[in-house]
Design a protein around this motif. Structure first.
Motif, mmCIF file in Angstrom:
data_model
loop_
_atom_site.group_PDB
_atom_site.id
_atom_site.type_symbol
_atom_site.label_atom_id
_atom_site.label_comp_id
_atom_site.label_asym_id
_atom_site.label_seq_id
_atom_site.Cartn_x
_atom_site.Cartn_y
_atom_site.Cartn_z
ATOM 1 N N GLY A 275 21.347 27.890 158.746
ATOM 2 C CA GLY A 275 22.393 26.882 158.908
ATOM 3 C C GLY A 275 23.008 26.389 157.616
ATOM 4 N N VAL B 91 24.344 15.732 167.489
ATOM 5 C CA VAL B 91 23.025 16.346 167.507
ATOM 6 C C VAL B 91 22.161 15.725 168.585
ATOM 7 C CG1 VAL B 91 21.003 16.731 166.122
ATOM 8 C CG2 VAL B 91 23.244 16.575 165.048
ATOM 9 N N ASP B 92 21.456 16.519 169.331
ATOM 10 C CA ASP B 92 20.509 15.894 170.227
ATOM 11 C C ASP B 92 19.154 15.867 169.535
ATOM 12 O OD1 ASP B 92 20.166 18.837 172.272
ATOM 13 O OD2 ASP B 92 19.080 18.229 170.491
ATOM 14 N N SER C 173 25.175 8.340 163.335
ATOM 15 C CA SER C 173 26.052 9.247 162.605
ATOM 16 C C SER C 173 25.751 10.705 162.924
ATOM 17 C CB SER C 173 25.942 9.002 161.103
ATOM 18 O OG SER C 173 24.600 9.115 160.711
ATOM 19 N N TYR C 174 24.753 10.917 163.728
ATOM 20 C CA TYR C 174 24.456 12.300 164.108
ATOM 21 C C TYR C 174 24.754 12.534 165.577
ATOM 22 C CZ TYR C 174 21.701 12.095 159.879
ATOM 23 O OH TYR C 174 21.282 11.937 158.607
ATOM 24 N N GLU D 254 19.329 3.585 161.793
ATOM 25 C CA GLU D 254 20.760 3.405 161.538
ATOM 26 C C GLU D 254 21.509 4.723 161.455
ATOM 27 O OE1 GLU D 254 20.695 0.852 157.925
ATOM 28 O OE2 GLU D 254 18.597 0.869 158.538
ATOM 29 N N LEU D 255 20.795 5.732 160.974
ATOM 30 C CA LEU D 255 21.481 6.999 160.779
ATOM 31 C C LEU D 255 21.775 7.694 162.094
ATOM 32 C CD1 LEU D 255 19.697 8.512 157.719
ATOM 33 C CD2 LEU D 255 22.058 7.818 157.889
ATOM 34 N N GLU D 256 20.967 7.356 163.099
ATOM 35 C CA GLU D 256 21.071 8.056 164.369
ATOM 36 C C GLU D 256 22.510 8.199 164.846
ATOM 37 O OE1 GLU D 256 19.085 9.760 166.205
ATOM 38 O OE2 GLU D 256 17.419 9.475 164.817
ATOM 39 N N ILE E 188 13.781 4.121 160.592
ATOM 40 C CA ILE E 188 15.163 4.450 160.294
ATOM 41 C C ILE E 188 15.863 4.732 161.608
ATOM 42 C CG2 ILE E 188 16.717 6.020 159.114
ATOM 43 C CD1 ILE E 188 14.236 6.799 157.417
ATOM 44 N N ARG F 156 16.027 16.380 170.350
ATOM 45 C CA ARG F 156 14.938 16.859 171.176
ATOM 46 C C ARG F 156 13.666 17.124 170.376
ATOM 47 N NH1 ARG F 156 16.445 21.327 172.278
ATOM 48 N NH2 ARG F 156 18.176 20.835 173.614
ATOM 49 N N THR F 157 13.849 17.747 169.233
ATOM 50 C CA THR F 157 12.641 18.162 168.514
ATOM 51 C C THR F 157 11.942 16.973 167.903
ATOM 52 O OG1 THR F 157 14.121 18.698 166.696
ATOM 53 C CG2 THR F 157 13.300 20.499 168.030
#
Ligand SMILES: Nc1ncnc2c1ncn2[C@@H]1O[C@H](COP(=O)(O)OP(=O)(O)OP(=O)(O)O)[C@@H](O)[C@H]1O
Ligand SMILES: [Mg+2]
Lengths: 428, 257
Positions: free
Chosen positions: A296, A424-425, A420-421, A416-418, A414, A427-428
């Motif tokens: 990636g 993205v899921d 901004s993604y 707060e960043l979630e 953490i 899952r992992t």
């Protein structure tokens, strides 16, 4: 036993062939400074080369011998012990000792030595910049000095024609360097190894030739003269109250501390890059480009970025260089300069910041000390490289990837960043 | 639901037809295996899916989007990750760093944020470390996180490849002979791991020579021979399929049964 002697024989044959080859090459080249053959000089140089060769071969034979493997080789070898000793001292201490030393250096040294110090620091900045391209991203670049030239000429031209200050020219130079880095990087993206080396070398020469021949803009080989030194403004009291005064960095000492600041910032910058997400991606590309792309990492973009970042640092060094001398000409940017910077990176240990610093000092300062031996400088240079490659092929201070300290894995929440993604899921 | 669909896909290497008009559909959340003798074209199929090279003919689509001309890193971002038949780790990097590289495509801090060490970059870096450690824990590699990848035992290297792929947060995982070179107990562990990954919702597309592994966990098997699909079905059907037995499986499976 038999196997050992056979191997020795093979090495011996190689040794004879290489020696003869070197003789054919060196004797006429060194022996004819003028019209007649100077046997003594030629044979001395040849002799030294053969001596180094013999050492190298001997080293090979000894290393492969079973006695060596049992005693000096293996996990307790001299090399490894040296490396271990170095690694025992925490980086922080190294840094402090070094900083203190370079800070007091000009106070104890004469002008000539300070000047040499400045040159060292310039080359350290160049080495660290090239270290991004060669050491981290693993891309060979033999035309690196072109970006140094871009920085120097950007400042010179803008200052001479428009009277722009150093501080204004610096970002412009960085930008131009970075853009040119991409321009040069782009066509080479699909190349590897030898091709990359030749093409980058060609680009480096093109830049120099353009500077050399574009008389109306660059004054050609005569170069540009009379750029202002960088100056800083500071508030001062005068008759009319508080106002801004300018302090021009004219003295050698001021210039020394200025380039020291640039070098320290470069070290910090390159170190941060190295340990960042970007640096990791670069090293991944160096290790296995296909695997990096398939994990990636946008390899094309990151390779361009490496060229651009490397060029940016060189451009800063170049602007400083031109400002310091108030003079620049295309002959400062010959291919040999690219080689020297590359030697600094390789000798120090590709990817290793302390290695580059050490090699920068060694390769620039030591030849200055032996100034009388002018003629033999390049020769000693080559000799040093050859010996090094035999003894410590990974460089003086080999690069190692940083391991995590305990403080790094301390978990704290953490969330707060979630947001901004969103793409993205989790899952992992 | 079909996640990945290969329609009429062929690949030619000069005069060699490595894959011939292949149709495969990989259903979401299932384990599909692609088997076939050496040189059948299995790795070539994986390479086409992940954009190493484009197919000579046909289309590859993933969740309705055509992948044919995308660059590999874009395909990975779409949610397909893979491992390699020959281990391709970043050897001089630590185990943790290998996984962190996998997270590259799901994170954002660029060169400027790194240079200025902005709060965003710091927070993101922490999160990268945390998530990577989680991934390593999931794969049972957390204890090795500070070791260099090249120093890992062989089986652990294989698992680290999977960890790096999983770190890209894929929805589909392509595994190219993950059990190659493993001993039976390692293979058994791998089997559990693949099932565990599937249970998190991942679609698994598996290439494997170890028939016990393939027949043990696959919901569907596709058989390739010289680039042709010669059979497709549930493991039981495949084991009985005349063509397959003739081409490749026969003796081995019969002997085991
Ligand atoms: N890049 C390439 N260039 C030319 N021929 C190739 C290339 N890649 C694969 N081939 C050929 O295509 C055929 C299929 O190769 P592939 O690697 O896909 O087989 P495979 O099914 O993965 O085999 P294995 O079980 O040995 O891994 C082989 O004959 C191989 O030699
Ligand atoms: Mg294969």
């Amino acid at each position: 036993m038999k196997q050992g002697s056979e191997m020795g024989n093979g090495e011996f044959k190689k040794f004879i062939i290489y020696s003869l080859f070197l003789g054919v090459l060196i004797l006429p080249m060194v022996g004819f400074p003028g019209t007649h053959f100077e046997a003594k000089r030629a044979f001395i140089v040849w002799g030294v080369f053969v001596g180094v060769l013999a050492l190298g071969m001997l080293n090979q034979v000894v290393r492969q011998s079973s006695i060596y493997q049992k005693t000096l080789g293996g996990p307790q070898s001299f090399n490894r012990r040296v490396t271990k000793q170095f690694q025992k001292i925490p980086v922080r201490h190294w840094t402090l000792i070094l900083l203190a030393a370079v800070a007091v250096y000009p106070l104890l040294a004469n002008n000539y030595m300070v000047d040499v110090g400045i040159t060292c620091l310039i080359y350290i900045v160049l080495g660290l910049g090239l270290n991004i391209v060669v050491g981290l991203a693993g891309l060979l670049d033999l035309g690196y000095i072109a970006f140094y030239a871009v920085g120097a000429y950007t400042y010179s031209l803008l200052n001479l024609h428009f009277g722009m200050s150093f501080w204004l020219c610096l970002p412009i130079g960085i930008l131009l360097g970075a853009i040119l880095g991409c321009v040069i990087g782009y066509p080479t993206l699909r190349m590897r190894g030898d091709y990359l080396a030749i093409v980058t070398m060609g680009f480096g020469e093109i830049i120099r030739l353009v500077l050399n021949n574009w008389d109306s803009l660059t004054k050609g080989p005569n170069g540009l003269l009379g750029m202002a030194k960088p100056s800083i403004m500071y508030p001062a009291f005068s008759n009319s109250g508080l106002e801004w005064a300018t302090y021009s960095l004219k003295s050698l000492h001021a210039l020394y501390y200025f380039i020291l600041l640039i070098a320290v910032l470069t070290v910090i910058g390159v170190r941060r890059l190295d340990q960042s997400r970007i640096g990791r991606a670069w090293v991944a590309i160096r290790e296995d480009e296909v695997a990096a792309e398939l994990s990636g990492v946008p390899t094309t973009w990151l390779k361009l970025l490496a060229y651009a970042m490397g060029a940016a640092f060189a451009s800063v060094a170049g602007a400083f260089f031109a400002a310091k001398l108030s003079y620049t000409n295309p002959n400062f940017f010959i291919f040999m300069e690219s080689c020297i910077v590359l030697c600094i990176v390789v000798l120090g240990g590709a990817g290793s910041i302390p290695g580059v610093i050490l090699a920068g000092v060694l390769l620039i300062a030591v030849p200055e000390v032996f100034r009388e031996l002018q003629d033999y400088r390049m020769f000693a240079f080559g000799l040093a490289m050859a010996v090094m490659m035999v003894l410590r092929p990974e460089g003086l201070i080999p690069a190692t990837r940083r391991k995590l300290g305990l403080s790094d894995i301390e978990t704290d929440t953490i969330g707060e960043l979630e947001e901004s993604y969103q793409a993205v899921d989790s899952r992992t | 639901m079909i996640d990945l669909a290969l329609k009429n896909v062929s690949k030619r290497f000069g005069g060699l037809l490595a894959v011939d008009k292949l149709d495969v559909e990989v259903p979401k959340g299932k384990i599909l295996s692609l088997i076939g003798p050496n040189g059948a074209g299995k790795t070539t199929v994986f390479n086409m899916i992940t954009g190493v090279y484009p197919p000579s003919e046909g289309t590859i689509s993933y969740q309705g989007k055509k992948l044919n001309n995308l660059r590999s890193n874009r395909i990975i971002r779409h949610g397909i990750a893979r491992t390699f038949q020959n281990i391709r780790l970043f050897k001089s990097m630590t185990v943790l760093e290998n996984v962190q590289v996998g997270m590259h495509c799901r994170t954002k801090s660029g060169a400027f944020r790194a240079l200025l060490n902005t709060p965003f970059a710091i927070r993101e870096e922490k999160e990268i470390i945390e998530k990577s450690m989680e991934t390593l824990e999931f794969l049972g590699l957390a204890d090795h996180h500070n070791e260099y990848a090249s120093n890992l035992a062989y089986g652990d290297q294989r698992r680290l490849e999977i960890a790096r792929a999983v770190a890209t947060r894929p929805e589909m995982l392509l595994l190219d002979e993950p059990a190659a070179g493993m001993n039976p107990s390692e293979t058994a562990e791998l089997m559990d791991l693949i099932l565990k990954l599937r249970d998190t919702g991942l679609t698994i597309f598996l290439v494997e020579h170890d028939m016990r592994l393939v027949m043990g966990i696959s919901e569907m098997v596709v058989v390739l021979d010289h680039g042709h699909k010669i059979a497709q079905g549930e493991p039981k059907e495949i084991q009985q399929n005349e063509k397959v037995i003739e081409a490749y499986l026969g003796t081995k499976v019969k002997a085991k049964a």
